[in-house]
Scaffold this motif. Structure first.
Motif, PDB file in Angstrom:
ATOM      1  N   TYR A  16       0.886  -1.214  -0.163  1.00  0.00           N
ATOM      2  CA  TYR A  16      -0.001   0.157  -0.106  1.00  0.00           C
ATOM      3  C   TYR A  16       0.912   1.262   0.164  1.00  0.00           C
ATOM      4  O   TYR A  16       1.700   1.392   0.641  1.00  0.00           O
ATOM      5  CB  TYR A  16      -0.709   0.156   1.321  1.00  0.00           C
ATOM      6  N   THR A  17       0.471   2.084  -0.722  1.00  0.00           N
ATOM      7  CA  THR A  17       1.027   3.515  -0.584  1.00  0.00           C
ATOM      8  C   THR A  17       0.299   4.316   0.373  1.00  0.00           C
ATOM      9  O   THR A  17      -0.666   3.733   0.831  1.00  0.00           O
ATOM     10  CB  THR A  17       0.905   4.328  -1.960  1.00  0.00           C
ATOM     11  N   ARG A  18       1.017   5.433   0.950  1.00  0.00           N
ATOM     12  CA  ARG A  18       0.076   6.277   2.054  1.00  0.00           C
ATOM     13  C   ARG A  18      -1.100   6.625   1.265  1.00  0.00           C
ATOM     14  O   ARG A  18      -2.141   6.427   1.966  1.00  0.00           O
ATOM     15  CB  ARG A  18       1.056   7.396   1.978  1.00  0.00           C
ATOM     16  N   ASP A  19      -1.251   6.985   0.027  1.00  0.00           N
ATOM     17  CA  ASP A  19      -2.620   7.637  -0.218  1.00  0.00           C
ATOM     18  C   ASP A  19      -3.710   6.288  -0.333  1.00  0.00           C
ATOM     19  O   ASP A  19      -4.759   6.599  -0.043  1.00  0.00           O
ATOM     20  CB  ASP A  19      -2.740   8.174  -1.715  1.00  0.00           C
ATOM     21  N   GLU A  20      -3.110   5.234  -0.825  1.00  0.00           N
ATOM     22  CA  GLU A  20      -4.111   4.119  -0.968  1.00  0.00           C
ATOM     23  C   GLU A  20      -4.682   3.577   0.597  1.00  0.00           C
ATOM     24  O   GLU A  20      -5.591   3.175   0.668  1.00  0.00           O
ATOM     25  CB  GLU A  20      -3.322   2.698  -1.663  1.00  0.00           C
ATOM     26  N   TRP A  21      -3.594   3.469   1.620  1.00  0.00           N
ATOM     27  CA  TRP A  21      -4.178   3.084   2.776  1.00  0.00           C
ATOM     28  C   TRP A  21      -5.038   4.154   3.290  1.00  0.00           C
ATOM     29  O   TRP A  21      -6.013   3.894   4.152  1.00  0.00           O
ATOM     30  CB  TRP A  21      -2.841   3.142   3.689  1.00  0.00           C
ATOM     31  N   LEU A  22      -4.760   5.417   3.371  1.00  0.00           N
ATOM     32  CA  LEU A  22      -5.562   6.599   3.740  1.00  0.00           C
ATOM     33  C   LEU A  22      -7.055   6.363   3.104  1.00  0.00           C
ATOM     34  O   LEU A  22      -8.013   6.808   3.415  1.00  0.00           O
ATOM     35  CB  LEU A  22      -4.989   7.877   3.548  1.00  0.00           C
ATOM     36  N   ASP A  23      -7.153   5.945   1.854  1.00  0.00           N
ATOM     37  CA  ASP A  23      -8.398   5.944   1.121  1.00  0.00           C
ATOM     38  C   ASP A  23      -9.071   4.641   1.917  1.00  0.00           C
ATOM     39  O   ASP A  23     -10.428   4.656   2.120  1.00  0.00           O
ATOM     40  CB  ASP A  23      -8.093   5.637  -0.375  1.00  0.00           C
ATOM     41  N   LEU A  24      -8.434   3.551   2.131  1.00  0.00           N
ATOM     42  CA  LEU A  24      -9.036   2.406   2.734  1.00  0.00           C
ATOM     43  C   LEU A  24      -9.460   2.724   4.138  1.00  0.00           C
ATOM     44  O   LEU A  24     -10.472   2.075   4.696  1.00  0.00           O
ATOM     45  CB  LEU A  24      -8.201   1.137   2.706  1.00  0.00           C
ATOM     46  N   GLY A  59      -0.983   9.075   8.186  1.00  0.00           N
ATOM     47  CA  GLY A  59      -0.080   9.557   6.924  1.00  0.00           C
ATOM     48  C   GLY A  59       1.163   9.716   7.517  1.00  0.00           C
ATOM     49  O   GLY A  59       1.863   9.307   6.813  1.00  0.00           O
ATOM     50  N   THR A  60       1.355  10.402   8.456  1.00  0.00           N
ATOM     51  CA  THR A  60       2.695  10.610   9.106  1.00  0.00           C
ATOM     52  C   THR A  60       3.521   9.507   9.186  1.00  0.00           C
ATOM     53  O   THR A  60       4.617   9.591   9.104  1.00  0.00           O
ATOM     54  CB  THR A  60       2.477  11.742  10.280  1.00  0.00           C
ATOM     55  N   ALA A  61       2.707   8.648   9.929  1.00  0.00           N
ATOM     56  CA  ALA A  61       3.453   7.326  10.479  1.00  0.00           C
ATOM     57  C   ALA A  61       3.926   6.602   9.080  1.00  0.00           C
ATOM     58  O   ALA A  61       5.170   6.204   8.967  1.00  0.00           O
ATOM     59  CB  ALA A  61       2.468   6.514  11.213  1.00  0.00           C
ATOM     60  N   ILE A  62       3.143   6.523   7.846  1.00  0.00           N
ATOM     61  CA  ILE A  62       3.473   5.798   6.781  1.00  0.00           C
ATOM     62  C   ILE A  62       4.590   6.750   5.928  1.00  0.00           C
ATOM     63  O   ILE A  62       5.478   5.945   5.406  1.00  0.00           O
ATOM     64  CB  ILE A  62       2.507   5.683   5.720  1.00  0.00           C
ATOM     65  N   ASP A  63       4.746   7.949   6.288  1.00  0.00           N
ATOM     66  CA  ASP A  63       5.663   8.830   5.361  1.00  0.00           C
ATOM     67  C   ASP A  63       7.035   8.314   6.194  1.00  0.00           C
ATOM     68  O   ASP A  63       7.914   8.422   5.504  1.00  0.00           O
ATOM     69  CB  ASP A  63       5.397  10.213   5.558  1.00  0.00           C
ATOM     70  N   ALA A  64       6.987   8.019   7.445  1.00  0.00           N
ATOM     71  CA  ALA A  64       8.006   7.736   8.203  1.00  0.00           C
ATOM     72  C   ALA A  64       8.666   6.460   7.851  1.00  0.00           C
ATOM     73  O   ALA A  64      10.072   6.243   7.718  1.00  0.00           O
ATOM     74  CB  ALA A  64       7.938   7.802   9.766  1.00  0.00           C
ATOM     75  N   PHE A  65       7.988   5.538   7.065  1.00  0.00           N
ATOM     76  CA  PHE A  65       8.320   4.291   6.793  1.00  0.00           C
ATOM     77  C   PHE A  65       8.778   4.307   5.149  1.00  0.00           C
ATOM     78  O   PHE A  65       8.943   3.262   4.501  1.00  0.00           O
ATOM     79  CB  PHE A  65       7.548   3.271   6.881  1.00  0.00           C
ATOM     80  N   GLY A  66       8.753   5.572   4.682  1.00  0.00           N
ATOM     81  CA  GLY A  66       9.235   5.781   3.240  1.00  0.00           C
ATOM     82  C   GLY A  66       7.996   6.092   2.341  1.00  0.00           C
ATOM     83  O   GLY A  66       7.979   5.690   1.115  1.00  0.00           O
ATOM     84  N   GLY A  67       6.772   5.950   2.785  1.00  0.00           N
ATOM     85  CA  GLY A  67       5.642   6.274   2.253  1.00  0.00           C
ATOM     86  C   GLY A  67       4.818   5.033   1.459  1.00  0.00           C
ATOM     87  O   GLY A  67       3.767   5.232   0.877  1.00  0.00           O
ATOM     88  N   SER A  68       5.256   3.928   1.948  1.00  0.00           N
ATOM     89  CA  SER A  68       4.566   2.666   1.592  1.00  0.00           C
ATOM     90  C   SER A  68       5.002   1.618   2.720  1.00  0.00           C
ATOM     91  O   SER A  68       5.781   1.593   3.382  1.00  0.00           O
ATOM     92  CB  SER A  68       4.857   2.330   0.235  1.00  0.00           C
ATOM     93  N   PHE A  69       3.976   0.515   2.521  1.00  0.00           N
ATOM     94  CA  PHE A  69       4.383  -0.719   3.517  1.00  0.00           C
ATOM     95  C   PHE A  69       3.557  -1.908   2.847  1.00  0.00           C
ATOM     96  O   PHE A  69       2.986  -1.717   2.109  1.00  0.00           O
ATOM     97  CB  PHE A  69       4.059  -0.510   4.797  1.00  0.00           C
ATOM     98  N   THR A  70       4.119  -3.106   3.178  1.00  0.00           N
ATOM     99  CA  THR A  70       3.545  -4.305   2.782  1.00  0.00           C
ATOM    100  C   THR A  70       2.387  -4.939   3.659  1.00  0.00           C
ATOM    101  O   THR A  70       3.130  -5.268   4.866  1.00  0.00           O
ATOM    102  CB  THR A  70       4.514  -5.261   2.294  1.00  0.00           C
TER     103      THR A  70
END
Length: 283
Positions: A220-228, A251-262
């Protein structure tokens, strides 16, 4: 495939099927729900379709039709039952037939099916009454299969999300689920599976329930997760200011991980074959 042990798992004071207003909050934005919610592994869909005596499927809590479209693509004929008219209307747009009713009160009107399925929904159904209604709607040898996508974020991501929920909405469903996700052996839906299996046993209409497991993952990208995230249970019932604060924090937390996570997912299926015919209305 392993059977499910009958041991009880501790449950919250109010069980999900007793909180109907939460179940019906998802229909506030069916387009987002359908766009963002994860699908199910094709291997799971094919296994359920192949395990019944035929291809007539009743989808309980069809929602927007996510699982139903997958079963249809696998060659099944699908009828849906949905308590929320907004979700039912969305599902009909893709050509699915849907009847609006709570499953416990739904009338099969003499119709029978080869499989009764329910994706991400069975915890909103009374587990005993629902299993009895399913037994009444199944043909001899028919199969009940209820399933959930269990999300298992990386530990550091789970910790960061949990910190946001505890800070902003400490007494919310999201906060409780986040805590459970970190402490219940990476299996936050274990209690749903156990409760479903217990309900099946109590009807006396099914063979011993089994549990099937299908592992998969999605990035998931940041935007995809915030949409879900706004489709999560209880989110739509938060004040708008709290919603925005949660989204900003996550969103800030995901940014801290590079903007995406699996995200690792496990599709868990509780399934059993009907062995004793039940009359409609015996739920």
């Amino acid at each position: 495939m392993p059977t499910i042990p009958p041991e009880q798992v501790p449950l919250p004071e109010r069980e999900p099927h007793q909180v109907r207003e939460a179940a019906e909050s998802f229909g506030s934005d069916p387009e987002r729900y359908d766009r963002t919610r994860p699908r199910y592994p094709d291997a799971m869909v094919k296994a359920i379709a192949a395990a019944g005596p035929g291809l007539d499927v009743l989808d309980v809590g069809i929602g927007t039709g996510i699982a139903a479209r997958q079963f249809r693509a696998a060659g099944c004929r699908v009828l849906g039952v949905e308590a929320d008219g907004r979700m039912a209307e969305f599902a009909r747009r893709s050509g699915l037939e849907v009847e609006v009713a709570a499953f416990e009160a739904w009338d099969p009107a003499g119709r029978t099916f080869d499989a009764v399925v329910s994706g991400q929904t069975w915890h909103w159904v009374d587990p005993v009454a629902g299993a009895a209604k399913a037994a009444a709607a199944l043909r001899p040898g028919g199969r009940l299969a209820v399933f959930w996508n269990m999300d298992q974020p990386p530990p550091e991501v789970a910790e960061a999300f949990s910190a946001v929920y505890h800070r902003v909405i400490p007494d919310s469903l999201l906060s409780r689920l986040a805590s459970r996700q970190r402490t219940v052996d990476s299996d936050g839906y274990a209690m749903f599976c156990t409760k479903a299996a217990d309900g099946v046993r109590k009807t006396g209409a099914f063979g011993e329930p089994e549990q099937w497991r299908f592992d998969w993952e999605r990035s998931y990208t940041r935007d995809e997760w915030l949409d879900l995230l706004p489709t999560s249970g209880g989110f739509t019932r938060l004040p708008s200011a709290k919603q925005e604060e949660v989204l900003t924090g996550v969103g800030t937390a995901i940014d801290a991980f590079g903007g995406s996570f699996t995200m690792r997912y496990t599709a868990m299926v509780v399934t059993a074959v009907v062995v004793t015919a039940m009359r409609a209305g015996t739920a």
